[in-house]
Scaffold this active site. Structure first.
Site, PDB file in Angstrom:
ATOM      1  N   CYS A   1       5.038  -6.011  15.727  1.00  0.00           N
ATOM      2  CA  CYS A   1       4.575  -5.065  16.762  1.00  0.00           C
ATOM      3  C   CYS A   1       3.081  -5.309  16.990  1.00  0.00           C
ATOM      4  O   CYS A   1       2.308  -5.413  16.033  1.00  0.00           O
ATOM      5  CB  CYS A   1       4.846  -3.629  16.331  1.00  0.00           C
ATOM      6  SG  CYS A   1       6.596  -3.352  15.991  1.00  0.00           S
TER       7      CYS A   1
ATOM      8  N   GLU B   1       0.822  -1.202   0.000  1.00  0.00           N
ATOM      9  CA  GLU B   1       0.000   0.000   0.000  1.00  0.00           C
ATOM     10  C   GLU B   1       0.861   1.258   0.000  1.00  0.00           C
ATOM     11  O   GLU B   1       1.943   1.286   0.585  1.00  0.00           O
ATOM     12  CB  GLU B   1      -0.920   0.004   1.228  1.00  0.00           C
ATOM     13  CG  GLU B   1      -1.823  -1.215   1.211  1.00  0.00           C
ATOM     14  CD  GLU B   1      -2.848  -1.239   2.323  1.00  0.00           C
ATOM     15  OE1 GLU B   1      -3.502  -2.269   2.489  1.00  0.00           O
ATOM     16  OE2 GLU B   1      -2.998  -0.223   3.034  1.00  0.00           O
TER      17      GLU B   1
ATOM     18  N   CYS C   1       5.318  -7.256   7.178  1.00  0.00           N
ATOM     19  CA  CYS C   1       6.446  -6.958   8.067  1.00  0.00           C
ATOM     20  C   CYS C   1       6.625  -8.113   9.036  1.00  0.00           C
ATOM     21  O   CYS C   1       5.646  -8.684   9.520  1.00  0.00           O
ATOM     22  CB  CYS C   1       6.193  -5.667   8.851  1.00  0.00           C
ATOM     23  SG  CYS C   1       7.602  -5.171   9.879  1.00  0.00           S
TER      24      CYS C   1
ATOM     25  N   CYS D   1       0.156  -2.983  15.508  1.00  0.00           N
ATOM     26  CA  CYS D   1       0.285  -2.567  14.112  1.00  0.00           C
ATOM     27  C   CYS D   1      -0.388  -3.580  13.180  1.00  0.00           C
ATOM     28  O   CYS D   1      -0.114  -4.783  13.261  1.00  0.00           O
ATOM     29  CB  CYS D   1       1.759  -2.436  13.770  1.00  0.00           C
ATOM     30  SG  CYS D   1       2.080  -2.212  12.008  1.00  0.00           S
TER      31      CYS D   1
ATOM     32  N   CYS E   1      -1.034   5.690   9.446  1.00  0.00           N
ATOM     33  CA  CYS E   1       0.143   4.892   9.793  1.00  0.00           C
ATOM     34  C   CYS E   1      -0.281   3.682  10.597  1.00  0.00           C
ATOM     35  O   CYS E   1      -1.095   3.773  11.495  1.00  0.00           O
ATOM     36  CB  CYS E   1       1.109   5.705  10.633  1.00  0.00           C
ATOM     37  SG  CYS E   1       1.943   6.912   9.656  1.00  0.00           S
TER      38      CYS E   1
ATOM     39  N   CYS F   1       3.669   8.277   1.403  1.00  0.00           N
ATOM     40  CA  CYS F   1       4.121   7.309   2.395  1.00  0.00           C
ATOM     41  C   CYS F   1       4.288   5.981   1.654  1.00  0.00           C
ATOM     42  O   CYS F   1       3.310   5.443   1.135  1.00  0.00           O
ATOM     43  CB  CYS F   1       3.045   7.224   3.483  1.00  0.00           C
ATOM     44  SG  CYS F   1       3.363   5.996   4.730  1.00  0.00           S
TER      45      CYS F   1
HETATM   46  N1  SAH Z   1       8.415  -0.236  10.374  1.00  0.00           N
HETATM   47  C1  SAH Z   1       8.676   1.152  10.511  1.00  0.00           C
HETATM   48  C2  SAH Z   1       7.937   1.997   9.512  1.00  0.00           C
HETATM   49  C3  SAH Z   1       6.510   1.613   9.209  1.00  0.00           C
HETATM   50  S1  SAH Z   1       5.364   1.807  10.530  1.00  0.00           S
HETATM   51  C4  SAH Z   1       8.416   1.601  11.926  1.00  0.00           C
HETATM   52  O1  SAH Z   1       7.863   0.826  12.696  1.00  0.00           O
HETATM   53  O2  SAH Z   1       8.802   2.706  12.253  1.00  0.00           O
HETATM   54  C5  SAH Z   1       5.108   3.580  10.501  1.00  0.00           C
HETATM   55  C6  SAH Z   1       4.693   4.160  11.824  1.00  0.00           C
HETATM   56  O3  SAH Z   1       3.350   3.766  12.152  1.00  0.00           O
HETATM   57  C7  SAH Z   1       5.556   3.706  12.989  1.00  0.00           C
HETATM   58  O4  SAH Z   1       5.889   4.807  13.793  1.00  0.00           O
HETATM   59  C8  SAH Z   1       4.624   2.774  13.706  1.00  0.00           C
HETATM   60  O5  SAH Z   1       4.988   2.593  15.044  1.00  0.00           O
HETATM   61  C9  SAH Z   1       3.291   3.453  13.522  1.00  0.00           C
HETATM   62  N2  SAH Z   1       2.143   2.618  13.812  1.00  0.00           N
HETATM   63  C10 SAH Z   1       2.004   1.308  13.625  1.00  0.00           C
HETATM   64  N3  SAH Z   1       0.771   0.900  14.008  1.00  0.00           N
HETATM   65  C11 SAH Z   1       0.122   1.990  14.446  1.00  0.00           C
HETATM   66  C12 SAH Z   1      -1.187   2.221  14.959  1.00  0.00           C
HETATM   67  N4  SAH Z   1      -2.058   1.234  15.072  1.00  0.00           N
HETATM   68  N5  SAH Z   1      -1.517   3.482  15.302  1.00  0.00           N
HETATM   69  C13 SAH Z   1      -0.626   4.488  15.168  1.00  0.00           C
HETATM   70  N6  SAH Z   1       0.608   4.338  14.677  1.00  0.00           N
HETATM   71  C14 SAH Z   1       0.997   3.096  14.329  1.00  0.00           C
HETATM   72 FE1  SF4 Z   2       6.629  -3.554  11.202  1.00  0.00          FE
HETATM   73 FE2  SF4 Z   2       4.416  -2.338  11.992  1.00  0.00          FE
HETATM   74 FE3  SF4 Z   2       6.371  -2.786  13.749  1.00  0.00          FE
HETATM   75 FE4  SF4 Z   2       6.715  -0.933  11.796  1.00  0.00          FE
HETATM   76  S1  SF4 Z   2       5.230  -0.863  13.479  1.00  0.00           S
HETATM   77  S2  SF4 Z   2       8.155  -2.549  12.461  1.00  0.00           S
HETATM   78  S3  SF4 Z   2       5.556  -1.919  10.133  1.00  0.00           S
HETATM   79  S4  SF4 Z   2       5.175  -4.357  12.679  1.00  0.00           S
END
Ligand code: SAH
Ligand code: SF4
Length: 346
Positions: free
Chosen positions: A111, A87, A107, A114, A327, A100
């Site tokens: 996390c 995406e 991934c 996410c 995000c 973006c």
């Molecule tokens: N993997 C990288 C970049 C992609 S995620 C990273 O983790 O930084 C981009 C951003 O979205 C990161 O700061 C991540 O922590 C945030 N993010 C992920 N899930 C989210 C959610 N449910 N609500 C708000 N931000 C989120």
């Molecule tokens: Fe991967 Fe989502 Fe964690 Fe970023 S926040 S490292 S995209 S699992």
């Protein structure tokens, strides 16, 4: 198949062997300066455009296209040649236009909050696939000029290190974007941050911190067990000393988890010792994580509390919530079930 955006000027010159010398300038102007599609570079004869298009078909096929925020946010789902989907989100603001991009399909970092992490990993992107997201969005943004590229889509950019570096380098050298306009967001792959610091790239680094004590961060960001906060701090120091550029911390505020006064007390010294800026984002709801984002009031209190503790903190407004384009909401598997406004699909 390679993308034409991966080709250096010298490589393009050898593709154009036998053509008049000025063709190279025309092709370069069209591809990188004007940012138009290959078939729309009308300074070049049609037969040559057709030959190049056949040799370099687009690597991204639009599988879905949705809009929100009255059209100022667009999200595309692209299908790659290997069948996986990624995406890309385009956001128009008053003072900038930002895309973006995804760096991986899915991934592997897992996390918990996410959506991409919940869906798992399905493959690495190559440099062409990253650049094609940018150039596709550039064309869609016109007549506005796409000014910023953030690696905050699906995937962990530093777990696809060479591709991220290769794409950033080309966006700087070929498209003229510089540090204020190029941001890589990482979950905190400490050795890769140290390596990246030495590449000499004009780049802003954002580190997704979310917790400043190891117990909470272990839960939210499993990679913390491998590179805990002390190790991450050392890598951030190296970044600061080597590049001389300020970094920012991303902090998704989760009700009762990392929005407490104790969290402020933990974050403030961590951020201040690295002179880091803190970006606060209310957590976007995802299907696999049932804890809520903090209320707007608590978000403001948290920002004020940090500021009182000397931290440079701002709240980032989330775009594209209704189309799951904010995000961390990027996960095509789950998005398929959500309601969205279709603009075009193929
Ligand atoms: N993997 C990288 C970049 C992609 S995620 C990273 O983790 O930084 C981009 C951003 O979205 C990161 O700061 C991540 O922590 C945030 N993010 C992920 N899930 C989210 C959610 N449910 N609500 C708000 N931000 C989120
Ligand atoms: Fe991967 Fe989502 Fe964690 Fe970023 S926040 S490292 S995209 S699992």
């Amino acid at each position: 198949m390679a993308s034409i955006y991966e080709y250096s000027r010298e490589e393009l010159a050898s593709l154009l062997a036998g053509e008049p010398r000025y063709r190279l300038d025309q092709l370069w102007q069209g591809l990188w300066v004007d940012g138009v599609a290959l078939e729309a570079i009308t300074t070049i004869p049609k037969s040559l455009r057709t030959r190049l298009r056949n040799q370099f078909p687009p690597s991204l096929e639009v599988a879905n296209d949705v809009a929100s925020d009255h059209g100022s946010t667009r999200k595309w789902v692209f299908r790659l040649e290997n069948g996986s989907t990624i995406e890309t989100v385009l956001m128009h603001y008053d003072d900038r236009v930002t895309v973006c991009v995804s760096s991986q399909a899915g991934c592997a970092m897992g996390c918990t909050f996410c959506a991409t992490g919940q869906a798992g990993f399905s493959g690495q992107l190559n440099v062409g696939e990253v650049l094609e997201q940018v150039m596709f969005a550039t064309r869609e943004a016109a007549p506005a000029r796409l000014s910023n590229v953030v690696f905050m889509g699906m995937g962990e950019p530093l777990a696809n290190y060479h591709v991220t570096v290769g794409a950033v380098r080309r966006l700087h050298e070929y498209r003229g974007l510089s540090a204020r306009h190029l941001t890589v967001s990482t979950v905190g792959v400490a050795p890769a941050i140290e390596r990246l610091a030495k590449e000499g790239l004009p780049l802003t680094l954002a580190v997704s911190l979310h917790a400043a004590n190891n117990e909470t961060r272990d839960e939210l960001v499993p990679l913390n067990r491998r590179y805990p906060l002390e190790r991450l701090h050392a890598a951030c120091s190296t970044w600061l000393e080597t590049t001389g550029r300020r970094l920012s911390f991303e902090w998704a505020l989760i009700d009762g988890v990392n929005d407490t006064d104790q969290a402020m007390d933990e974050l403030a010294p961590y951020a201040n010792s690295l002179d880091a800026h803190v970006n606060l984002i209310p957590l976007n709801p995802t299907p696999g994580y049932l804890v809520r984002g903090s209320s707007a009031r608590r978000v403001a209190e948290f920002r004020d509390g940090l500021q009182r503790r000397g931290v440079n903190a701002t709240v980032r407004n989330t775009r594209g919530r209704s189309i799951a384009a904010a995000c961390g909401q990027l996960a095509t598997v789950t998005n398929a079930k959500r309601r969205s406004i279709p603009v075009r699909s193929s």
